[in-house]
Each structure stands twice: as structure tokens, then as C-alpha cells.
Write an enzyme that holds these catalytic residues in place. Sequence first.
Site, PDB file in Angstrom:
ATOM      1  N   ILE A 139      69.951  44.471  42.188  1.00 31.53           N
ATOM      2  CA  ILE A 139      69.666  45.162  43.484  1.00 31.53           C
ATOM      3  C   ILE A 139      68.890  44.361  44.367  1.00 31.53           C
ATOM      4  CG2 ILE A 139      68.646  47.550  43.865  1.00 31.53           C
ATOM      5  CD1 ILE A 139      69.584  48.605  41.417  1.00 31.53           C
ATOM      6  N   TYR A 144      58.995  53.957  31.038  1.00 28.17           N
ATOM      7  CA  TYR A 144      59.629  53.956  32.317  1.00 28.17           C
ATOM      8  C   TYR A 144      59.680  55.213  33.504  1.00 28.17           C
ATOM      9  CZ  TYR A 144      63.558  52.532  35.375  1.00 28.17           C
ATOM     10  OH  TYR A 144      64.518  52.038  36.608  1.00 28.17           O
TER      11      TYR A 144
END
Length: 436
Positions: free
Chosen positions: A211, A342
Site C-alpha cells: 500500500i 493492532y
Amino acid sequence: MSDRYIDFANSALGHRLVGALGLPSPVRLERWEAGRLRPVNGALLIGGGPLTQNVSAFANKLTEQIYSYGPKLKAVVFDASDLMQTGQLKQLREFFQPLMKNLEHSAHLVIFGRAPETLSDPFAASAQRALEGFSRSLAKELRNGGTLQLLYVGAGAEGQLEGALRFFLSPKSAYVSGQVVRLNACDTQVQDWTRPLAGRTALVTGAARGIGASIAETLARDGAQVVLLDVPPAKTDLDALAARLGGHSIALDICAEDAAAQLIEQLPNGIDIVVHNAGITRDKTLANMTPEFWDAVLAVNLNAPQVLTKALLDSGALHDNARVILLASISGIAGNRGQANYAASKAGLIGLAQAWAPLLAARGISINAVAPGFIETRMTAQIPFTLREAGRRMSSLGQGGLPQDVAEAVAWLAQPGSGAVSGQALRVCGQSVLGA
């Protein structure tokens, strides 16, 4: 990696079989391609209240086909900003119902409203808040890759409608749907829509691959001078990408004690755009989470963006009217089993954008989070088959997104005019069933 189910579902045999069994039938989404001249390739329908006059003033820049009613539609804009009573909400049904079977493949729809919290009349605020339920629901009813967004247009934000529609009515927003975005007044404007980031310098962390690399490529495509940062072990890939994009590379551990000082030294002329993309996962259920796994994720994903951004601000390296984009995740919105560390880090980034936005507004700096859903990357390719397929199908668009989809959202938020958006989280998730 390739989504073989989409390939099968769109084949002649697969289309018949999927239909007969009542299985999901996702279509291949139309995405932005080099050489395209206009945001909308097809008919644009404009209807509703007074903001349509603002759109009509630049509509011919979006497409050559503009209608108040007409043929198969590629894009639709409806201004609901003047619906201030419950009885007036029927205009939504009256306008959209006849269109539902008249939309082209990958059609893009946008509804305008006024932010309910800005309205003093409780009934008016109620009517405008109703637009969110309507727009999210209608987005889930669209077929053939269609998307729909609700834009709450603040006082003085009318001048930024063109930039918003150039994104939300175009294939650049292919994997964005069911989103509610607030536009506020912004003094800066894009000068050249073919290179909206010309003259601006952008820093992208975690840029060597995936990304991050796609974000760097897209920002460079839009005219930005790119500075690419990644860890020293990724230096070979990082240098190669920087050379291809005509940019500058920085091999740096963003968690090092002197990372901020090293970064500022590498930016003698300052920076206009910061994209905090660098991130890691160390997944375990909380019962099995080691201190090392917890600390590593929070250090890279949350603490480093906080420290580096503050250092850039305090040193003056971050210019006035800068754009800061934080790569969050829908895990930070909805949570995810085995990702407490996360999800905490990504929710923290969203909180950072919300808290910092009003403090940075005096300098014209915007800060936003982009929250991707299931994106086809090397990381998601490692997910077990059953979970990977579930992740792909659990959205209104019935498929995973591409790194390009995240990059296009970042590039839009990096534009000068996108200072109209700040303190918000834009989901790039195909309207995932997870979260709101």
C-alpha cells in the site's frame, strides 16, 4: 493476489451457476486509468435543492452529459440539504426510486446534506440525521459496483464541492461506499486538476512495497515530489522506487530514539504532506499476547506517528496548509479477534486525528485517518483460505479492495482543497459489514 471467485462469477458459466445457486455475484469494479480526462464517463443527473446551482457551475468539467432526468446514469448528485421536516424526506424516495434500475455499471451517487449538529431546530437536525440511515441503506442496495456517499456541506464549503465530487463520482472512489463526510470552509484551492499536488512535497512512511508504494506512486502521478521512508532492510526496494518516481529515499527505523531528529535533518526544505503508512501486525488473542508483541505494534503503529508528527510541527518542518494522513483500519473501528494490540493502535490514530484537527486548524493544516478494510496485499494473501474468502465477501461490493483504492483516498485527502475535511476517518472498505 487474484480473486478467482470474481473471475469465475463473471464468466459465462459462472454467472449462470452463481445466479442459480443464489451466491454472491460481485462485479469487477471500474478504476481510474492513466490517460482518462474526466471524472465521469457517462451521464450525470443533478437534482434536489439549492446546492445544485453550485454543482451546475462546474458540472461540464466532470462530464459532457448532464441531465435533470435522462438515460442510463453513471453518476447522480442529489441535494437534500433543504429537507428540514420529516414529511419532506419523501423526496428521497421520489427521486431515487425511479433511478434504481437505470444505473450504469460502477455508478457513483452522492447526497448533500447539512451537519445535524449545526442546526438549532431539533426537527431539522432530526431530518438531516435521517439522511445517514437512508444513504447507508441505499448504498447496500446498489448493484453492479455502485457506490453512494453522504456529504454534509458546512457554511462556506460550497467552493470545495468540485474537489469532493471529482473524487466521489469517479473510479478513484471505487472501493468507498456508505460513507458520511463533513466538508467545512477551506481557503486553499487546487490550481491544476491534472496535477493537483504540483509544487508540494510528500513524505510516505512504509513506502517500499504494498500500500505504501501504491500511495507513493499515486501522489507522484498527481504531481507531488515524494520522499519515501522505510526500514533499512527494505533499502534496495525503497531506492528503486524512489529512482523510478524521481523522489528521495530515507532508510530509517521510525522507532529509534533519534528518528525524529534524523528525519528533520533529511527534510531541509520542509514538507507539505505526511502519510503515516508504516505499520506492523503481531496477532495473538489477548490471553496469549506477549509483552513484546504488544509493545512492538503500539510503538510502530501509534507512538511513532505521534512523535514524528509533533517533531515536524514543533520544528516548523511541516508547512502551513499541510495535509497529514494516518493509515488506520476498520479493525480500529469494529475490533478484530486476535488483534487487540493492532485495533488499539489503529483506533488511537483515529483519536489522534480527531483531537489534533481543531488545534491545527489555525495553521490551515488538516489531519485525517484512512481506514482500509480487506485489501488484496501480500499480508492478506497469507490469511487461511476460508477466512480470506469471508473477508472478501463481507462488504456491499462483495470483494477485496486494491492498494490503489487506498492510495486514491490518500491522494484526495492530500489535495489543497481537502483541507475542507479534517479530524475524520474515511473508510476504504467497500462498505464492510464490520462497524458503522
